[in-house]
Design a protein around this motif. Sequence first.
Motif, mmCIF file in Angstrom:
data_model
loop_
_atom_site.group_PDB
_atom_site.id
_atom_site.type_symbol
_atom_site.label_atom_id
_atom_site.label_comp_id
_atom_site.label_asym_id
_atom_site.label_seq_id
_atom_site.Cartn_x
_atom_site.Cartn_y
_atom_site.Cartn_z
ATOM 1 N N THR A 1 0.735 -1.137 -0.067
ATOM 2 C CA THR A 1 -0.154 -0.227 -0.005
ATOM 3 C C THR A 1 0.958 1.073 -0.056
ATOM 4 O OG1 THR A 1 -0.094 0.305 2.294
ATOM 5 C CG2 THR A 1 -1.804 -1.167 1.364
ATOM 6 N N MET A 2 0.213 2.564 -0.407
ATOM 7 C CA MET A 2 1.016 3.579 -0.432
ATOM 8 C C MET A 2 -0.137 4.662 -0.561
ATOM 9 S SD MET A 2 3.596 5.299 -3.425
ATOM 10 C CE MET A 2 5.150 4.101 -2.834
ATOM 11 N N THR A 3 0.248 5.944 0.116
ATOM 12 C CA THR A 3 -0.676 7.000 0.259
ATOM 13 C C THR A 3 -0.259 7.772 -0.974
ATOM 14 O OG1 THR A 3 0.548 8.302 1.476
ATOM 15 C CG2 THR A 3 -1.000 6.886 2.720
ATOM 16 N N PHE A 4 -1.339 8.633 -1.380
ATOM 17 C CA PHE A 4 -1.190 9.664 -2.429
ATOM 18 C C PHE A 4 0.299 10.640 -2.094
ATOM 19 C CE2 PHE A 4 -1.640 13.820 -4.573
ATOM 20 C CZ PHE A 4 -1.678 13.099 -6.014
ATOM 21 N N LYS A 5 0.139 10.952 -0.947
ATOM 22 C CA LYS A 5 1.254 11.800 -0.430
ATOM 23 C C LYS A 5 2.518 11.212 -0.699
ATOM 24 C CE LYS A 5 -1.101 14.827 3.340
ATOM 25 N NZ LYS A 5 -1.026 15.350 4.554
ATOM 26 N N GLN A 6 2.762 9.828 -0.162
ATOM 27 C CA GLN A 6 3.818 9.026 -0.408
ATOM 28 C C GLN A 6 4.119 8.893 -1.936
ATOM 29 O OE1 GLN A 6 2.504 5.597 1.913
ATOM 30 N NE2 GLN A 6 3.739 6.081 3.567
ATOM 31 N N ALA A 7 3.244 8.784 -2.714
ATOM 32 C CA ALA A 7 3.414 8.562 -4.232
ATOM 33 C C ALA A 7 3.804 9.913 -4.731
ATOM 34 C CB ALA A 7 1.893 8.060 -4.802
ATOM 35 N N VAL A 8 3.433 10.847 -4.144
ATOM 36 C CA VAL A 8 4.097 12.143 -4.588
ATOM 37 C C VAL A 8 5.665 12.383 -4.418
ATOM 38 C CG1 VAL A 8 3.906 14.891 -4.428
ATOM 39 C CG2 VAL A 8 1.934 13.457 -4.518
ATOM 40 N N GLU A 9 5.832 11.950 -3.316
ATOM 41 C CA GLU A 9 7.273 11.855 -2.865
ATOM 42 C C GLU A 9 8.155 11.158 -3.783
ATOM 43 O OE1 GLU A 9 8.599 14.055 -0.938
ATOM 44 O OE2 GLU A 9 6.781 14.880 -0.363
ATOM 45 N N ARG A 10 7.521 9.918 -3.925
ATOM 46 C CA ARG A 10 8.371 8.804 -4.760
ATOM 47 C C ARG A 10 8.220 9.578 -6.301
ATOM 48 N NH1 ARG A 10 8.686 3.022 -4.792
ATOM 49 N NH2 ARG A 10 8.943 2.036 -6.673
ATOM 50 N N THR A 11 7.290 10.184 -6.570
ATOM 51 C CA THR A 11 7.329 10.639 -8.208
ATOM 52 C C THR A 11 8.508 11.727 -8.396
ATOM 53 O OG1 THR A 11 4.959 9.977 -8.426
ATOM 54 C CG2 THR A 11 5.905 11.377 -10.027
ATOM 55 N N LEU A 12 8.489 12.567 -7.330
ATOM 56 C CA LEU A 12 9.450 13.736 -7.225
ATOM 57 C C LEU A 12 10.881 13.138 -7.394
ATOM 58 C CD1 LEU A 12 7.574 16.226 -4.829
ATOM 59 C CD2 LEU A 12 8.180 16.414 -7.169
ATOM 60 N N GLU A 13 10.966 12.208 -6.735
ATOM 61 C CA GLU A 13 12.460 11.470 -6.636
ATOM 62 C C GLU A 13 12.733 10.799 -7.989
ATOM 63 O OE1 GLU A 13 12.574 8.630 -3.674
ATOM 64 O OE2 GLU A 13 12.398 9.575 -2.000
ATOM 65 N N LYS A 14 11.736 10.298 -8.614
ATOM 66 C CA LYS A 14 12.042 9.655 -10.063
ATOM 67 C C LYS A 14 12.255 10.733 -11.335
ATOM 68 C CE LYS A 14 11.532 5.550 -8.539
ATOM 69 N NZ LYS A 14 12.709 4.463 -8.775
ATOM 70 N N LYS A 15 11.435 12.112 -10.661
ATOM 71 C CA LYS A 15 11.369 12.993 -11.918
ATOM 72 C C LYS A 15 12.571 13.960 -11.824
ATOM 73 C CE LYS A 15 7.656 14.782 -13.305
ATOM 74 N NZ LYS A 15 7.609 14.338 -14.570
#
Length: 433
Positions: free
Chosen positions: A101-115
């Motif tokens: 599982t992953m919250t949207f906030k956590q997903a934002v952090e992950r996406t920012l790292e990738k981008k």
Amino acid sequence: MARGIHRLSAVEVKTKTKPGHYADGGGLYLQVSKWGTKSWVFKFTIGGRTRGMGLGPIHTYSLAEARAKAGDLRKTVAEGRDPIEERKEMQASAAAEAAPTMTFKQAVERTLEKKENEFRNDKHRKQWRSTLDTYASPVIGNMDVAAITTQDILRVLTQDTDGGTLWESKTETASRLRGRIEAVLSQATVAGFRAGDNPARWAGNLKELLPKPSAIADKGNQPALAVAELPAWFAALRKRDGISARAIEFLALTAARSGEIRGMVWSEVHDLDGDKPMWVIPAQRMKAKREHRVPLSPEAVKLLKAVPQVEGSDYVFPAVRGGSLSDMALSGVMRRMQEAEVRTGRKGWLDPRSGRPAVPHGLRSTFRDWAAEKGYERDMAEIALAHTVGSEVERAYRRSDVIERRRAMMAAWAATCRGERTDNVVQLHAGAV
């Protein structure tokens, strides 16, 4: 239900264009939005409370399919169960069972790292994050990405702002926000934290539920009151009770932005009982990131002295349940004022140019029109609105924010709000700031 069911025909579903709810019977309604989009809604009453449950758009569910879904839901209600609460429980259960599982906030952090390497500069990165933090996270930030649906994305994009819904009043920002949410959820899907279609996808999805950005993008000002109608509107506002109404009143008297009013704390108010009462807004709360001083007119001082200070809250205009007021709270006051006028058969408080109902942010335009009509210097009026005036070099040499001259101007503006004549304004020559 006494009048029967199956009142609508497939042709009617296709041809209905006027916004509203059209009953098929048995609690099933065809909902036509003001944008022309169509969806199914099931209305029911349980425990003395009437609720509405969205069933999906007509391009996903046909009339027959919607009737079948409504039939199942009627049985649920007849058994004393609330289908909305049951759906929430099912979604929560499914989300709890899903792994990982992953919250949207956590997903934002992950996406920012990738981008990280895709951003042109740090400013671009901050802008990308800011829109998500401001508009998406408060609505879906704590939701599991696997449980986020198209309806959740619609809640984000159509949330209330000063000028109406986000999609209407800040179309460009909302369009960028949608794209960023789509990117976050796409990254979450690839990483295995969700499955299925991306609910933030535009083509074949949100495109069917929202008007095209190009069709509604507003390049002009927010709907504003005509100066001539200001006193009548102000008098009607003063008859309304509630902290939100007082916040709007203070907004009108100071020509400030909604966010500046909603975030106002008592420590920013100075010399309230003295000769030079003032509201000093710190740089971090200002759009231009510079401290802004607001001279308070006697009318504004009187209002602040009448506002009760809530124990445990630093906010001047706190929400009933604590914290600061929302955009919706302020815009809701003006929307209800407009609705009250229309119910009496009057046209209401409309922008003389666009014909649209005035909104809180539009009061700043009303102030600007008044200042021009009364002959106040352009730069002084712009400073009052906390706009950036002149070039960087000019601003470096300008030490004064003409606070005392603005004090006189704001007193005259308050008198205009009250309906008093202010025709004795001295015409000021340009460039004297």
